[in-house]
Scaffold this motif. Structure first.
Motif, PDB file in Angstrom:
ATOM      1  N   ASP A 214       0.807  -1.212   0.000  1.00 44.19           N
ATOM      2  CA  ASP A 214       0.000   0.000   0.000  1.00 44.19           C
ATOM      3  C   ASP A 214       0.842   1.264   0.000  1.00 44.19           C
ATOM      4  OD1 ASP A 214       0.160  -1.565   2.569  1.00 44.19           O
ATOM      5  OD2 ASP A 214      -0.220   0.407   3.421  1.00 44.19           O
ATOM      6  N   GLN A 277      -7.005  -9.198  -2.631  1.00 41.77           N
ATOM      7  CA  GLN A 277      -7.107  -7.742  -2.588  1.00 41.77           C
ATOM      8  C   GLN A 277      -7.542  -7.250  -3.963  1.00 41.77           C
ATOM      9  OE1 GLN A 277      -6.563  -5.377   0.037  1.00 41.77           O
ATOM     10  NE2 GLN A 277      -7.522  -4.089  -1.515  1.00 41.77           N
ATOM     11  N   PRO A 280     -11.406  -1.431  -4.554  1.00 39.31           N
ATOM     12  CA  PRO A 280     -12.133  -1.064  -3.328  1.00 39.31           C
ATOM     13  C   PRO A 280     -13.609  -0.833  -3.586  1.00 39.31           C
ATOM     14  CG  PRO A 280     -10.896   0.803  -4.162  1.00 39.31           C
ATOM     15  CD  PRO A 280     -10.479  -0.379  -4.991  1.00 39.31           C
ATOM     16  N   PHE A 284     -15.810   0.465   2.038  1.00 40.76           N
ATOM     17  CA  PHE A 284     -14.525   0.371   2.714  1.00 40.76           C
ATOM     18  C   PHE A 284     -14.161   1.660   3.433  1.00 40.76           C
ATOM     19  CE2 PHE A 284     -12.320  -3.223   0.125  1.00 40.76           C
ATOM     20  CZ  PHE A 284     -13.272  -4.107   0.583  1.00 40.76           C
ATOM     21  N   PHE A 285     -14.605   2.791   2.869  1.00 39.61           N
ATOM     22  CA  PHE A 285     -14.202   4.068   3.453  1.00 39.61           C
ATOM     23  C   PHE A 285     -14.783   4.269   4.850  1.00 39.61           C
ATOM     24  CE2 PHE A 285     -13.418   4.721  -1.043  1.00 39.61           C
ATOM     25  CZ  PHE A 285     -12.194   5.345  -1.025  1.00 39.61           C
ATOM     26  N   VAL A 333      -6.718   6.869   3.516  1.00 42.82           N
ATOM     27  CA  VAL A 333      -7.323   6.231   2.339  1.00 42.82           C
ATOM     28  C   VAL A 333      -6.748   4.827   2.143  1.00 42.82           C
ATOM     29  CG1 VAL A 333      -7.482   6.330  -0.182  1.00 42.82           C
ATOM     30  CG2 VAL A 333      -7.902   8.388   1.173  1.00 42.82           C
ATOM     31  N   LEU A 337      -8.839   1.281   2.149  1.00 43.71           N
ATOM     32  CA  LEU A 337      -8.969   0.474   0.941  1.00 43.71           C
ATOM     33  C   LEU A 337      -8.500  -0.959   1.118  1.00 43.71           C
ATOM     34  CD1 LEU A 337      -7.837   2.964  -1.855  1.00 43.71           C
ATOM     35  CD2 LEU A 337     -10.137   2.427  -1.067  1.00 43.71           C
TER      36      LEU A 337
END
Length: 584
Positions: A214, A277, A280, A284-285, A333, A337
């Motif tokens: 990430d 993965q 998103p 998710f936020f 963020v 995500l």
């Protein structure tokens, strides 16, 4: 954009002739950095020798890379990128080459504990040094700002737990802190477009990306900072600087991606494939709100008010805080995500805590600097009041984790690595395969060929997990791998249906189960150890290995459970047999 006049104000102390410049004492910054680091270290001692088992997956790769065997989980295994932290892996490899890691005990502490925790402590020092370097250009009391930020980090269990877990979090936090603080200095001195700043920002973003997947998001920090501090008269210069920064980021990251494709045949790490993965979803936020609740909503709102007040102060301070908010927003963020992590305590939030602590310290410092005596008393009193419930929450979280830490590496080394070595010895099995869901400690101690049920270090199973193909997983294990030993428990038994499969009863004998007898083998959710029937030479051998499980494995497992924060010997090596973990 910060004007030349403002930049000159920031640099005034540096432009005073040496003979007239007041001597700058090193005591305040050193005391601030070491004091904050000491607080972090004292909190880390709460978790003693504990390392999370996933860290030992990287340990195994580091051992094999350092020994010249390549990026493999075990000697002779297929190359699979079962790690997601190449920069951290590189540090461990260097430590092994220097004789500081995976060799034995140092001052009575196993170096597989001391080295990663020692590097983590040095990374914390680096984070606070970065804080001080930025605080110098925005505060008249940079030492206090630095110490305050360090104290905030020391108070957050999530930051301390994962920084000292054996995983890459501390290096990740350092990379992000160095990037953010370097840009604060550049903006304050009107040097944002300097080629050195652009290149450094790109390289630090690359370090973050090569420390955690990430971390790729931080390549956007420099372009966004340049955009926010936009000057219409310098469009070409800004485009050139952003291009240079992105190129500095792309060269090391792109080189690693090309090497990954050439070495492993895929563009993504196997860990990302197995964890599914994907793109998103909007929901998710909402996970960002979990961080607010963890830190204490009242405390966060009060600190946010201080940030708002600080933004009304000098242009230098305002630009510094805006610059810091860019990577902080990206960190939030990135956390939102990512797929939820089973390890708990907000493992992926380390950069959030690092950046939020510094923003809070800078803002509170600015409020106190510009307030009168009564204002300072009111501000400090309010902060103390709102921090009490937040502190209670942190203490409770730390105690809960200390009592029941996430999958200790030593427990896995004892239960799956050493125990199954003992089973193989009793049964006279010289070579065999072993399927289990926890691989870290097993990889450091097992002499059997390991097959990762979860797919992190197994390409075929990783792809099947990515497709959520449970029948495919069962077919692959039973019909192709045909492992000598199988261990499964709780959630993995339920997810895969492995132990409820008819082939389990047909092909395997029970060695040991928890609260179940052999007659319940077909029941989903069963915990236990199993051996392939054709690997058992006689009923007497089967009885012997079952007795060994009760007499040797079970006491060792019990001791590991009683001391989840303990160590498990001076070294970890293939072929070791069960023995009780050393109490912490």
């Amino acid at each position: 954009m910060v004007s030349t006049a403002m930049a000159a104000e920031v640099q005034r102390a540096e432009t005073v002739p040496p003979g007239r410049r007041p001597a700058r004492s090193l005591v305040p910054p050193v005391a601030a950095v070491l004091g904050g680091t000491l607080l972090i270290a004292l909190h880390a001692l709460v978790y003693s020798y504990w390392l999370v088992d996933d860290a030992a997956i990287t340990f195994s790769y580091a051992r094999n890379v350092a020994d010249g065997l390549g990026p493999v989980f075990q000697p002779g295994a297929e190359p699979v990128e079962g790690y997601s932290n190449p920069a951290w892996l590189a540090l461990l490899v260097i430590g092994k080459w220097l004789g500081l890691f995976d060799h034995g005990a140092i001052f009575g502490i196993p170096d597989y504990v001391l080295f990663p925790k020692g590097v983590a402590l040095l990374c914390c020092v680096g984070i606070l040094v970065a804080f001080y370097s930025a605080a110098r250009v925005v505060s008249r009391h940079p030492a206090w700002v630095t110490f305050g930020a360090g104290a905030l980090l020391a108070a957050v269990p999530s930051f301390v737990i994962w920084s000292f877990s054996g995983l890459e979090n501390s290096l990740y936090g350092l990379a992000v802190a160095a990037l953010a603080c370097g840009l604060v200095r550049a903006v304050a001195r009107d040097q944002t477009l300097a080629w050195k700043v652009a290149v450094t920002a790109g390289l630090l973003a690359a370090l973050a990306a090569l420390t955690r997947p990430d971390g790729l998001i931080y390549c956007a920090v420099y372009p966004l900072v340049v955009l926010l501090h936009f000057d219409r008269g310098a469009v070409l210069a800004r485009v050139r600087a952003v291009g240079l920064s992105l190129a500095a980021f792309a060269v090391p990251v792109g080189a690693y991606f090309l090497w990954r494709k050439a070495e492993f045949g895929i563009w993504l790490a196997n860990t990302a494939v197995s964890k599914r993965q994907g793109f998103p979803e909007l929901a998710f936020f909402g996970r960002a709100g979990l961080l607010l609740a963890y830190a204490g909503a009242l405390a966060v709102l009060t600190l946010a008010l201080c940030v708002g007040i600080a933004l009304t102060r000098s242009a230098v301070l305002r630009n510094a805080i805006v610059t810091l908010l860019v990577p902080l927003a990206l960190a939030i963020v990135a956390y939102a995500l990512l797929e939820p992590d089973w390890m708990g305590e907000y493992r992926f939030a380390t950069p959030v805590w690092v950046l939020a602590a510094f923003v809070a310290a800078v803002s509170v410092g600015a409020v106190l600097e510009h307030a009168g005596v009564r204002g300072r008393i009111a501000t400090v009193g309010t902060l103390v009041l709102v921090m009490i419930p937040a502190g209670d929450g942190f203490v409770a979280a730390a105690q809960k984790f200390r009592d029941n830490p996430s999958v200790p590496m030593c427990g896995v080394a004892t239960r799956y690595g050493r125990a199954f070595n003992g089973y193989a010895d009793v049964l006279g099995i010289r070579e065999g395969t072993f399927v289990a869901p926890d691989m870290g400690g097993a990889g450091m101690t097992s002499r059997l060929a390991l097959v990762d049920m979860v797919g992190l270090v197994d390409r075929r199973l990783g792809a099947l997990w990515g497709q959520w193909d449970m029948p495919g997983i069962r077919d692959y294990i039973f019909d192709e791998v045909k492992p000598t030993f199988i261990h499964s428990h709780t959630v993995w038994s339920d997810h895969t249906g492995l132990l409820a499969d008819p082939r389990m009863m047909r092909d395997y004998e029970v060695v040991y189960t928890t609260n179940y007898g052999p007659e319940t083998l077909g029941r989903a959710g069963l915990d236990g150890d199993f051996v392939r029937k054709d690997a058992v030479q006689s009923p007497e051998k089967l009885q012997a290995v079952r007795e060994y499980a009760v007499r040797k494995m079970r006491p060792a497992e019990h001791m590991s459970g009683l001391s989840p924060l303990g160590k498990c010997g001076e070294t970890l090596s293939p072929g070791q047999l069960p023995w009780p973990a050393t109490p912490n």
